[in-house]
Design an enzyme around this catalytic site. Structure first.
Site, short mmCIF file in Angstrom:
data_model
loop_
_atom_site.label_atom_id
_atom_site.label_comp_id
_atom_site.label_asym_id
_atom_site.label_seq_id
_atom_site.Cartn_x
_atom_site.Cartn_y
_atom_site.Cartn_z
N PRO A 48 0.31 6.05 2.92
CA PRO A 48 1.02 6.16 1.64
C PRO A 48 0.11 5.97 0.43
CG PRO A 48 1.35 3.97 2.59
CD PRO A 48 0.55 4.75 3.59
N ASP A 87 3.40 4.06 -1.43
CA ASP A 87 3.02 2.65 -1.45
C ASP A 87 3.39 2.13 -2.84
OD1 ASP A 87 1.97 0.24 -0.81
OD2 ASP A 87 -0.12 0.88 -0.77
N TRP A 603 -1.07 -4.91 2.04
CA TRP A 603 -1.61 -4.14 3.17
C TRP A 603 -0.71 -4.26 4.40
CZ3 TRP A 603 -5.23 -0.60 2.63
CH2 TRP A 603 -6.09 -0.67 1.55
N GLN A 641 -10.69 2.94 4.09
CA GLN A 641 -9.53 2.37 4.78
C GLN A 641 -9.90 1.72 6.11
OE1 GLN A 641 -6.54 2.10 3.49
NE2 GLN A 641 -7.20 3.12 1.63
N TRP A 645 -6.09 0.21 5.66
CA TRP A 645 -4.95 0.73 6.43
C TRP A 645 -5.27 0.85 7.91
CZ3 TRP A 645 -3.27 6.13 7.77
CH2 TRP A 645 -1.91 6.18 8.08
N LYS A 678 -21.00 8.74 -7.63
CA LYS A 678 -19.57 8.54 -7.53
C LYS A 678 -18.88 9.15 -8.74
CE LYS A 678 -16.07 4.95 -6.83
NZ LYS A 678 -15.84 3.48 -6.70
N LYS A 681 -14.04 9.06 -14.46
CA LYS A 681 -13.70 9.62 -15.77
C LYS A 681 -14.68 9.11 -16.83
CE LYS A 681 -8.76 10.19 -14.80
NZ LYS A 681 -7.38 9.77 -15.15
#
Length: 835
Positions: A48, A87, A603, A641, A645, A678, A681
């Site tokens: 999610p 989530d 989590w 993750q 997750w 990386k 913005k």
């Protein structure tokens, strides 16, 4: 009307729009599932995303990987249900709301009620669902967005409570007062897997000090036998913890020495104790060793400071020696007489520092453990309510009543922008130590320091009363089950993930926040009686007992019908903190019980989705217990993750079901800019996913992402690379099809003509058919091995090299010839033999 559509030119964005419209008009995605009812399921879990943040180009990459295998398995006849999810709890939501409302965590319950705060969170949490849905559609990702699981819904939360009760009854949940990672900026504790998210550890430059701790009456210790002042020296990268020092720790087997020298700041004579192996490290630069006391001559202005190693000592000889408190701002509220002495610890090394460790039990897990074992009290003082508290509060500030440092943040990063003082507390403390002859050496030091994964602010280690999941009790089984999972790449499963499991600590479940799933444990004030609630029906029954006993005037769940699974019934109450904290239950002995105030780690929310998405076990029990929807055949998310997750899915499934949560997993890499940096913005190098899809089309974008690099390798995203995919692969595919469509329509070819047997076809036809069959085999093998890049590159090689550059080019005359031998179906299978 022509049978085969002819295109004037290659316009992939326009073609995608047309295809999307056709899919929707004919409900193609829905039919891909409904027409396979009764077929073997291929189980996929959708991780999610948070709907209060905007999607990025990396989400296109991640979702393309998921879509590939779900579509492939669908084409192989499997029924592949794909339930989307949101989530909706946790720190990102809270921080966003606090910023919008112009408040901090301290204002909740004062300037704004918990009820209003949570209502604001609920209102904003799904803010960008339309944007996410739009991206999902435009990139052609097939997932059920109409019936998603949402982690703030009561049904989902009830399933999470059920899982927690399972763990509670297995004796895998306990409460402990320990030093844990804590984020003052976020106002909450962190679990070890949160602290190990990628990028959490950052190189920082801190002011460090080797502090001098003055021995009390050195002459009375025969091992020292010194009439002059003697100091233990200990190095710390966190001078702000020195006011909380209550012990010094030595290694019992380490060799120490007493060194006579002069202080470089006050120029006073000094006798210092440190590890023998670290003398050369500490006495470098301006220091010079002499062989006798006669060489200990020094005056201010001399370029070199002499030092003499006078005697050697064992660590065991030093244990029990008392020293004067370094910074006497406060005293431990109890057993202060047992503080400020040397203790023993096996964790002390001679790798750096001085071989003597400064112990502040309130701000270090090892410190707390070794001090407790030695009977040394932590630096706790009594607050205005007579509760023992550390010298630093939960906002990262020193207590206001402390002299000199009171009310100051321990880290400048905790101040609001433009409010940080020129001199940090670390610098202030170090200056004071220099002036008072309590600093041997002060330096700037670059080291890796943990930061909060959401606020990007430094983390503290802080004493907290928390609920834990006893992961260590199941660690061996988690490792065993992990060895059965097909990880792509395999090195992640055996390395990054496997090593993490081998060294897993107990899971800090508690979060001192407001918007999330409450810990469903009610306890008496003395903690002797407790109950863990595992369902709304159970809570309703316990509420009625409390009403009957006179502890509540009415039950907040009076309207709830446990036999009714409708959304309307489940919307008659709310399981969030602002509601359940008003519930008082009654213990078996007749005592009132209040809910433990913390929420659970968010989590755990996402790791519960295999069960909570189906409202297990209250509905759809057979989907989980019968294997129809658990475990997953396939999942895929970013490498970040691994300790998020992926870990929580595995931990919960192991502890609750003794099963893996997923059988195959792709851990995809990062999407970087074309220079390998990386995307952000702030740097202006982030690619807009919507603009990219609009300009290049989803097909070219996805194809480039998958064929450019293996999914688990970092992708240096370059728009020129998409252009190259358009030019090389899609142009060849388009030209080949256009050539076929033109002449197939001229001939009114419908593919209903009699097929020519393979042996009667010319050699070039047999060759391309052989190549095609080999391609099918290779692509099947690649997809079955979860290697989409291999599959894509094999298809590209076939289309560009074999089909376009060789077959079509050599057969062109057959298609353009209109002799009798080439008319009808033969023109598509035989070369013209006319000279």
């Amino acid at each position: 009307m022509t049978k085969y559509t002819e295109y004037k030119g290659l316009d992939l964005p326009a073609l995608a729009d047309k295809t999307l419209t056709w899919w929707e008009e004919h409900q193609i995605f829905e039919k891909s599932i409904s027409t396979r009812e009764g077929n073997k399921p291929f189980v996929f879990f959708e991780g999610p995303p948070s709907a209060n943040g905007l999607p990025g180009i990396h989400h296109v990459m991640a979702r393309a990987i998921k879509d590939i295998f779900c579509r492939y398995k669908t084409l192989k006849g499997f029924q592949v249900k794909r339930k989307a999810g949101w989530d909706t709890h946790g720190l990102p939501v809270e921080l966003g709301v606090e910023k919008e409302l112009g408040i901090t965590k301290e204002d909740i319950g004062n300037k704004i009620s918990v009820d209003d705060y949570n209502k604001a969170c609920r209102k904003t949490v799904m803010r960008y669902t339309d944007v996410w849905n739009d991206l999902t559609r435009k990139m052609g990702y097939w997932v059920d967005m109409d019936d998603p699981y949402i982690t703030y819904e009561n049904k989902y939360m009830e399933s999470v409570w059920h899982l927690l009760k399972r763990l509670y009854h297995k004796d895998l949940i306990y409460k402990g007062y320990t030093v844990q990672p804590y984020s003052p900026a976020a106002g909450t504790g962190l679990s070890t897997h949160e602290l190990n998210q990628p990028g959490c550890y950052k190189d920082v430059t801190d002011t460090t000090v080797v502090a001098q701790f003055r021995v009390k009456g050195p002459a009375k210790y025969s091992v020292l036998n010194e009439s002059d002042e003697v100091h233990f020296i200990a190095w710390t990268t966190t001078p702000w913890t020195l006011p909380s020092n209550t012990a010094l720790c030595v290694g019992p087997k380490i060799d120490y020495v007493l060194v006579k020298t002069f202080n470089q700041y006050t120029f006073q004579p000094s006798s210092l104790i440190l590890a023998k192996l670290l003398v050369s490290k500490q006495f470098n630069g301006k220091y010079t060793q002499v062989e006798s006391e006669g060489g200990l001559i020094f005056s201010e202005g001399d370029k070199k400071i002499p030092f003499l190693v006078k005697k050697e000592l064992k660590g065991t000889d030093l244990v029990g020696i008392e020293y004067e408190q370094l910074l006497p701002y406060a005293q431990p509220y109890e057993n202060a007489e047992k503080a400020f002495k040397v203790i023993s610890g096996d964790f002390v090394t001679t790798e750096d520092g001085t071989g003597i460790v400064h112990i502040a039990p309130t701000f270090g897990a090892d410190d707390a453990m070794v001090a407790k074992a030695a009977g040394v009290p932590p630096m706790l003082v009594l607050d205005e309510n007579d509760n023992p508290v550390p010298l630093v509060d939960l906002q990262g500030k020193f207590r206001a009543d402390l002299p000199e440092i009171g009310g100051k943040y321990v880290k400048n990063e905790y101040y609001k922008e433009d409010e940080a003082p020129e001199k940090s507390v670390d610098v202030e403390i170090v200056i004071k130590l220099k002036e008072e002859n309590k600093a041997f050496k002060v330096e700037k030091y670059v080291h890796s320091y943990p930061h909060c994964w959401r606020t990007d602010k430094p983390v503290l280690y802080y004493p907290m009363d928390s609920w834990f999941i006893k992961v260590t009790a199941m660690k061996k089984r988690m490792v065993e089950l992990n060895n059965t999972i097909n990880w792509k790449p395999a090195s992640t499963g055996t390395g990054r993930f496997g090593n993490w499991l081998e060294n897993a600590n107990d899971w800090n479940l508690s979060r001192s926040r407001y918007w999330g799933i409450p810990i469903p444990i009610w306890r008496t004030e003395d903690g002797t009686e407790a109950i863990c609630i595992g369902s709304v029906e159970e809570l309703k029954n316990e509420c009625q007992k409390a009403v009957d006993a006179g502890l509540m005037s009415e039950s907040p769940l009076a309207k709830f019908d446990p036999t009714d699974m409708s959304d309307e019934n489940y919307n008659t109450f709310d399981l969030h903190k602002n509601y359940v904290d008003e519930i008082t239950l009654i213990s078996p002995k007749g005592q009132p019980m209040k809910r433990e105030s913390d929420l659970i780690d968010v989590w755990f929310d996402s790791g519960s989705m295999p069960y909570a998405q189906w409202h297990y076990p209250f509905e759809n029990k057979e989907l989980v217990d019968g294997g129809g929807a658990f475990p997953a055949d396939f999942i895929a998310e970013g490498v970040d993750q691994t300790r998020g997750w992926f870990y929580t899915l595995h931990a919960i499934s192991t502890m609750c079901f003794d099963s893996v949560a997923y059988k195959n997993v792709i851990s995809n890499g990062l999407v970087l800019d074309k220079k390998g940096q990386k995307m952000s913005k702030r740097l202006g190098n982030a690619a807009d996913p919507f603009k990219t899809l609009e300009t290049y089309g989803p097909d070219a974008t996805r194809w480039y992402m998958i064929t450019n690099a293996q999914p688990w390798d970092n992708l240096k995203f370059d728009l020129d690379g998409i252009t190259e995919s358009q030019r090389k692969f899609f142009r060849a595919l388009h030209n080949t099809y256009s050539f076929f469509a033109l002449y197939a329509n001229i001939d009114k070819f419908t593919y209903s003509e009699a097929e020519i047997s393979l042996e009667n076809r010319p050699e070039i036809d047999q060759w391309i058919i052989s190549k095609l069959n080999s391609l099918v085999k290779d692509v099947d093998n690649s997809y079955d091995s979860y290697e989409p890049t291999k599959a894509g590159r094999a298809i590209q090689e076939f289309v560009v090299d074999h089909l376009s550059n060789w077959y079509v080019r050599l057969c062109r005359r057959r298609f353009v010839c209109f002799c009798a031998n080439c008319m009808g179906s033969n023109r598509y299978f035989f070369m013209c033999n006319r000279k």
